[in-house]
Design an enzyme around this catalytic site. Structure first.
Site, PDB file in Angstrom:
ATOM      1  N   GLU A   1     -76.407  34.436 -17.534  1.00 15.64           N
ATOM      2  CA  GLU A   1     -75.399  35.333 -16.964  1.00 15.64           C
ATOM      3  C   GLU A   1     -74.084  35.251 -17.746  1.00 15.64           C
ATOM      4  OE1 GLU A   1     -73.392  36.338 -12.602  1.00 15.64           O
ATOM      5  OE2 GLU A   1     -74.165  34.332 -13.005  1.00 15.64           O
TER       6      GLU A   1
ATOM      7  N   LYS B   1     -75.237  43.771 -10.483  1.00  9.67           N
ATOM      8  CA  LYS B   1     -75.387  42.688  -9.510  1.00  9.67           C
ATOM      9  C   LYS B   1     -74.998  43.167  -8.117  1.00  9.67           C
ATOM     10  CE  LYS B   1     -73.975  37.816  -8.999  1.00  9.67           C
ATOM     11  NZ  LYS B   1     -73.240  36.725  -9.680  1.00  9.67           N
TER      12      LYS B   1
ATOM     13  N   CYS C   1     -78.155  36.122 -10.787  1.00 11.29           N
ATOM     14  CA  CYS C   1     -77.593  34.930 -10.150  1.00 11.29           C
ATOM     15  C   CYS C   1     -77.623  34.945  -8.623  1.00 11.29           C
ATOM     16  CB  CYS C   1     -76.187  34.680 -10.676  1.00 11.29           C
ATOM     17  SG  CYS C   1     -75.627  32.966 -10.400  1.00 11.29           S
TER      18      CYS C   1
END
Length: 295
Positions: free
Chosen positions: A43, A116, A153
């Protein structure tokens, strides 16, 4: 049998963005030379993890998509003939930014993007200050090496995203990651957190009958504000098979690159043994869209 050679690249970053990208390219080249067809990066791999502080100047790190990094990694993918999963700080418009994964096809083109969806806000992880939650939903990205369910993540803690990717035919779940220890936690607590991180994603593999690839950054990064001791990213990049079996796990304290052979066709057999998708009670899951159920 559909074999795929997946390369994972676990790296320690510094404040020198050019050097970070140079070392990433060096790692991708080495993995491609050893036969990798797909390479997954961590990331926000171009820079330090800037979310330890809330600083408007850090928005200068953001870039458009397409932009300089997609061109850089696109050229690399085209040169090596590999698919690359990148993770970028996207400048969508003035004042509008995302934490965005971009999948680069082996011809250098952009196969697809994912913004995300789940954005944390914890001490030293002030991501809500920087990132607008994704608005593209959970949709796999089709590539020459397969249909990739790419998330980022904090998304990895939520089974809903993994399930939605699986229901749309994802063949592989992929999570670029930046997560580490809080120095204030005891050694035992730190290990509990690291193992929980691994376990929940192995659960996604089992529940969906799909391999999982999680690539984390590694090494210490100081807190520029000095308010916290900084973050020791715990590495531990891993690849799990469709029954949650650990096929590879990197060390917690060092850079690593590795190729893992995956048999994507094995998922079909696993789903025959454990037909979770067949037995889902979709007629009873309506309440899952509620924040909480008060009785």
């Amino acid at each position: 049998m559909k074999e795929l050679k997946v390369g994972v690249l676990q790296q320690h970053n510094t404040s020198d963005i050019a050097d970070n990208k140079r070392r990433l390219a060096e790692g991708v080249r080495a993995l491609a030379a050893d036969g990798a067809q797909l390479v997954v990066l961590q990331e926000l791999h171009n820079s330090l993890y800037f979310c330890q502080v809330e600083d408007v100047d850090n928005f200068d790190l953001a870039e458009p998509i397409p932009g300089p990094s997609t061109e850089y990694f696109g050229q690399l993918a085209r040169e090596l003939g590999v698919v690359i999963v990148t993770s970028l700080f996207e400048r969508r418009a003035p004042g509008l930014y995302h934490n965005t994964a971009v999948v680069i096809e082996r011809d250098g083109s952009i196969a697809g993007t994912y913004r995300k969806m789940h954005i944390p806000d914890d001490p030293a992880y002030y991501e809500k200050f920087y990132f607008t939650p994704g608005d593209m939903g959970f949709h796999p990205i089709d590539t020459s090496v397969g249909r990739l369910g790419v998330m980022v993540c904090w998304d990895q803690w939520y089974p809903e995203g993994a399930r939605l990717m699986a229901l749309q035919g994802a063949e592989l779940l992929i999570y670029p990651t930046a997560i580490g220890y809080a120095a204030s936690d005891s050694a035992d607590e730190q290990q509990r957190q690291r193992e929980a991180w691994t376990t929940v994603q192995r659960g996604h593999a089992v529940a969906n009958g799909l391999p999982v690839v999680a690539v984390n950054r590694v090494g210490f990064e100081p807190d520029p504000s000095g308010q916290t001791p900084g973050i020791e990213f715990w590495g531990s990049t891993f690849v799990a098979g469709p029954q949650g079996e650990l096929l590879y796990r990197a060390p917690a304290d060092g850079e690593e690159r590795r190729i893992v052979d995956l048999d994507l066709g094995h998922s079909e057999q696993v789903r025959r043994w454990w037909p979770f998708l067949r037995d889902r009670r979709i007629d009873e899951y309506g309440d899952i869209t509620r924040r909480y159920i008060d009785r």
